[in-house]
Design a protein around this motif. Structure first.
Motif, PDB file in Angstrom:
ATOM      1  N   ALA A 119      31.354  33.207  28.792  1.00 46.72           N
ATOM      2  CA  ALA A 119      32.062  32.514  27.975  1.00 46.72           C
ATOM      3  C   ALA A 119      33.664  32.476  28.147  1.00 46.72           C
ATOM      4  O   ALA A 119      34.147  31.682  27.954  1.00 46.72           O
ATOM      5  CB  ALA A 119      31.829  33.004  26.422  1.00 46.72           C
ATOM      6  N   LYS A 120      33.830  33.846  28.660  1.00 49.44           N
ATOM      7  CA  LYS A 120      35.576  33.994  28.892  1.00 49.44           C
ATOM      8  C   LYS A 120      35.814  33.167  30.381  1.00 49.44           C
ATOM      9  O   LYS A 120      36.880  32.843  30.641  1.00 49.44           O
ATOM     10  CB  LYS A 120      35.754  35.325  29.184  1.00 49.44           C
ATOM     11  N   TYR A 121      34.842  32.832  31.175  1.00 52.23           N
ATOM     12  CA  TYR A 121      34.871  32.326  32.684  1.00 52.23           C
ATOM     13  C   TYR A 121      34.173  30.979  32.616  1.00 52.23           C
ATOM     14  O   TYR A 121      33.326  31.247  33.714  1.00 52.23           O
ATOM     15  CB  TYR A 121      34.907  33.401  33.471  1.00 52.23           C
ATOM     16  N   PRO A 122      34.202  30.019  31.877  1.00 52.51           N
ATOM     17  CA  PRO A 122      33.543  28.853  32.113  1.00 52.51           C
ATOM     18  C   PRO A 122      33.643  28.103  33.550  1.00 52.51           C
ATOM     19  O   PRO A 122      32.678  27.617  33.727  1.00 52.51           O
ATOM     20  CB  PRO A 122      34.204  27.934  31.178  1.00 52.51           C
ATOM     21  N   GLY A 123      34.474  28.390  34.426  1.00 49.25           N
ATOM     22  CA  GLY A 123      34.540  28.013  35.758  1.00 49.25           C
ATOM     23  C   GLY A 123      33.874  28.623  36.938  1.00 49.25           C
ATOM     24  O   GLY A 123      33.641  28.330  37.791  1.00 49.25           O
ATOM     25  N   THR A 124      33.381  29.803  36.211  1.00 48.00           N
ATOM     26  CA  THR A 124      32.504  30.650  37.437  1.00 48.00           C
ATOM     27  C   THR A 124      30.926  30.494  36.979  1.00 48.00           C
ATOM     28  O   THR A 124      30.766  30.408  35.772  1.00 48.00           O
ATOM     29  CB  THR A 124      32.744  32.161  37.165  1.00 48.00           C
ATOM     30  N   GLN A 133      17.028  34.728  28.427  1.00 46.44           N
ATOM     31  CA  GLN A 133      17.546  34.790  27.182  1.00 46.44           C
ATOM     32  C   GLN A 133      19.136  34.492  26.835  1.00 46.44           C
ATOM     33  O   GLN A 133      19.441  33.823  26.237  1.00 46.44           O
ATOM     34  CB  GLN A 133      17.435  35.971  26.371  1.00 46.44           C
ATOM     35  N   VAL A 134      19.838  34.396  27.878  1.00 50.28           N
ATOM     36  CA  VAL A 134      21.328  34.409  27.994  1.00 50.28           C
ATOM     37  C   VAL A 134      21.240  32.493  27.903  1.00 50.28           C
ATOM     38  O   VAL A 134      21.015  32.084  28.870  1.00 50.28           O
ATOM     39  CB  VAL A 134      21.926  34.983  29.274  1.00 50.28           C
ATOM     40  N   GLN A 135      22.135  32.103  27.181  1.00 49.93           N
ATOM     41  CA  GLN A 135      22.209  30.777  26.825  1.00 49.93           C
ATOM     42  C   GLN A 135      23.596  30.432  27.043  1.00 49.93           C
ATOM     43  O   GLN A 135      24.500  30.740  26.197  1.00 49.93           O
ATOM     44  CB  GLN A 135      21.662  30.300  25.504  1.00 49.93           C
ATOM     45  N   ALA A 136      23.961  29.861  28.076  1.00 49.04           N
ATOM     46  CA  ALA A 136      25.301  29.255  28.493  1.00 49.04           C
ATOM     47  C   ALA A 136      25.285  28.085  29.624  1.00 49.04           C
ATOM     48  O   ALA A 136      24.429  28.205  30.266  1.00 49.04           O
ATOM     49  CB  ALA A 136      26.295  30.317  28.793  1.00 49.04           C
ATOM     50  N   GLU A 137      26.300  27.275  29.770  1.00 47.63           N
ATOM     51  CA  GLU A 137      26.184  26.078  30.595  1.00 47.63           C
ATOM     52  C   GLU A 137      26.403  26.557  31.857  1.00 47.63           C
ATOM     53  O   GLU A 137      26.044  25.800  32.959  1.00 47.63           O
ATOM     54  CB  GLU A 137      27.087  25.078  30.147  1.00 47.63           C
ATOM     55  N   GLY A 296      28.396  22.456  45.362  1.00 51.68           N
ATOM     56  CA  GLY A 296      28.915  21.989  44.135  1.00 51.68           C
ATOM     57  C   GLY A 296      28.002  21.585  43.272  1.00 51.68           C
ATOM     58  O   GLY A 296      28.440  20.621  42.248  1.00 51.68           O
ATOM     59  N   LYS A 297      26.916  22.039  43.147  1.00 53.08           N
ATOM     60  CA  LYS A 297      25.891  21.510  42.160  1.00 53.08           C
ATOM     61  C   LYS A 297      25.191  22.972  41.696  1.00 53.08           C
ATOM     62  O   LYS A 297      24.092  23.146  41.954  1.00 53.08           O
ATOM     63  CB  LYS A 297      24.637  20.896  42.948  1.00 53.08           C
ATOM     64  N   PRO A 298      25.914  23.651  41.007  1.00 47.93           N
ATOM     65  CA  PRO A 298      25.454  25.071  40.395  1.00 47.93           C
ATOM     66  C   PRO A 298      24.081  24.747  39.609  1.00 47.93           C
ATOM     67  O   PRO A 298      23.981  24.229  38.788  1.00 47.93           O
ATOM     68  CB  PRO A 298      26.666  25.469  39.713  1.00 47.93           C
ATOM     69  N   GLU A 299      23.111  25.776  39.894  1.00 47.51           N
ATOM     70  CA  GLU A 299      21.911  26.149  39.212  1.00 47.51           C
ATOM     71  C   GLU A 299      22.496  26.691  37.864  1.00 47.51           C
ATOM     72  O   GLU A 299      23.107  27.566  37.724  1.00 47.51           O
ATOM     73  CB  GLU A 299      21.075  26.791  40.002  1.00 47.51           C
ATOM     74  N   THR A 300      21.783  25.986  36.803  1.00 55.42           N
ATOM     75  CA  THR A 300      21.989  26.689  35.433  1.00 55.42           C
ATOM     76  C   THR A 300      20.549  26.597  34.634  1.00 55.42           C
ATOM     77  O   THR A 300      19.597  25.978  35.021  1.00 55.42           O
ATOM     78  CB  THR A 300      23.297  25.877  34.615  1.00 55.42           C
ATOM     79  N   GLY A 301      20.488  27.332  33.793  1.00 51.55           N
ATOM     80  CA  GLY A 301      19.377  27.423  32.936  1.00 51.55           C
ATOM     81  C   GLY A 301      18.281  28.323  33.502  1.00 51.55           C
ATOM     82  O   GLY A 301      18.686  29.144  34.397  1.00 51.55           O
ATOM     83  N   ILE A 302      17.010  28.136  32.864  1.00 50.22           N
ATOM     84  CA  ILE A 302      16.001  28.973  33.603  1.00 50.22           C
ATOM     85  C   ILE A 302      15.602  28.571  34.959  1.00 50.22           C
ATOM     86  O   ILE A 302      15.243  27.392  35.113  1.00 50.22           O
ATOM     87  CB  ILE A 302      14.727  29.059  32.673  1.00 50.22           C
TER      88      ILE A 302
END
Length: 348
Positions: A119-124, A133-137, A296-302
């Motif tokens: 949450a503190k480093y949204p660009g990383t 379980q961690v939910q963040a973009e 330039g297309k970071p994986e996110t989610g599960i």
């Protein structure tokens, strides 16, 4: 090309990583020939650290692959004795602040720290191995269907036992390790219902050393072998080395976990007793997350690895295992049924 946000963060890095992290664990940094000084993948190890011949070493292999291909600076950080969630958060924040991207916590214990620091480093981009379980973009949960590989290990154990008794040694009594036990027991029973499975957990919490105490693993395996177990499967991190040592000393089979432990140099003297290993390709998951950021297309989610993707399975390095046609036929048949959905493997 990297995202602009990554370059901006990297360009702001000033202090030495070793100094920044001196209060929260040992550090290793390696520089490639990246001309712009950009920083790449950083991993923070789980309990046991580098050299566990298993889970953490697999993550390091992924880091090494990324470093070689992308030619950038990397970092890998050791855990400390009795560390807190705050210590883990400080470690991850230090890496992100200095421009490392992605930053990966190796193990479910990093969940609170990843949630806080992401949450503190949204660009990383952050990754966490073995937690969804961690939910963040900007967070990727790198998880695996360990129960599927464990099912195949159960097939191998049931087909290899001569005493009709096999053992399971879990490092810590937690849901993650329950997946290994559940799959293993189901694979054994589906293959031969008369085979008994002895199961034991070393500790209730990781802080008690369940994943980092070969002596505990050895004692547990010896107890199961005394009860006639002639194949013992360990899902216990560094503690699994003790299980393998006990199996070798008593001339029974061990089944390793996470990495292909037959090929691990530190276990070379015991390799003839390692029937196979239930693998999960942590290295591939770590590398792919690094590549996604690089592209330039970071994986996110599960992000899940299973038998179908080839990211869990059984190692076939031991010639006796690979050359047993009947055993291989049974394993391949089970694998196909799991992938098709004909067999639904339990996770608890």
């Amino acid at each position: 090309m990297r995202r602009v946000s990554r370059l901006a963060v990297a360009g702001a890095a000033t202090a030495s990583l070793a100094l920044a992290l001196s209060a929260c664990g040992g550090t290793s940094t390696e520089s490639g020939s990246s001309s712009d000084g950009d920083k790449g993948l950083a991993i923070a190890y789980d309990v046991g650290g580098k050299g566990d011949q298993s889970f953490n070493d697999a993550a390091y292999a992924g880091l090494e692959q990324a470093k070689k291909e992308f030619r950038y600076e990397t970092a890998d950080i050791e855990p400390t004795e009795g560390e807190t969630d705050a210590d883990k958060a400080q470690r991850l924040a230090s890496l992100a602040k200095q421009g490392y991207n992605p930053v990966i916590g190796v193990g479910y214990a990093y969940a609170p720290a990843v949630q806080e620091v992401a949450a503190k480093y949204p660009g990383t981009t952050f990754g966490i191995v073995d937690d969804s379980q961690v939910q963040a973009e900007n967070v990727a949960g790198l998880v695996f269907s360990e129960e599927q590989a464990s099912y195949l290990a159960g097939v191998a154990a049931a087909k290899s036992t001569e005493s009709d008794v096999v053992g399971f040694v879990g490092g810590v009594d937690i849901p993650l390790i329950h997946k290994f036990q559940a799959g293993f027991e189901q694979g054994v029973k589906d293959t031969d219902p008369k085979v008994e499975v002895l199961a034991q957990y070393l500790t209730q919490t990781a802080e008690e050393g369940g994943f980092s105490s070969p002596d505990k693993g050895k004692t547990a395996a010896e107890g199961q072998i005394e009860k006639k177990a002639d194949v013992v499967y360990a899902a216990a991190g560094l503690s699994g080395q003790g299980v393998i040592e006990a199996a070798a000393a008593n001339k029974v089979w061990a089944i390793g976990v996470d990495s292909d432990q037959y090929r691990q140099e530190a276990l070379a003297q015991y390799k003839d007793s390692i029937l196979t290993s239930a693998t999960k390709d942590v290295a591939k998951a770590v590398y792919h997350l690094a590549k996604s950021v690089e592209d330039g297309k970071p994986e996110t989610g599960i992000v899940r690895g299973d038998l179908k993707t080839g990211e869990v399975g059984l190692a076939d390095s031991n010639p006796k295992f690979a050359g047993d046609a009947e055993l291989q036929e049974a394993i391949e048949a089970a694998k196909e049924k799991i992938i098709s959905g004909e067999i639904e493997v339990k996770s608890s």
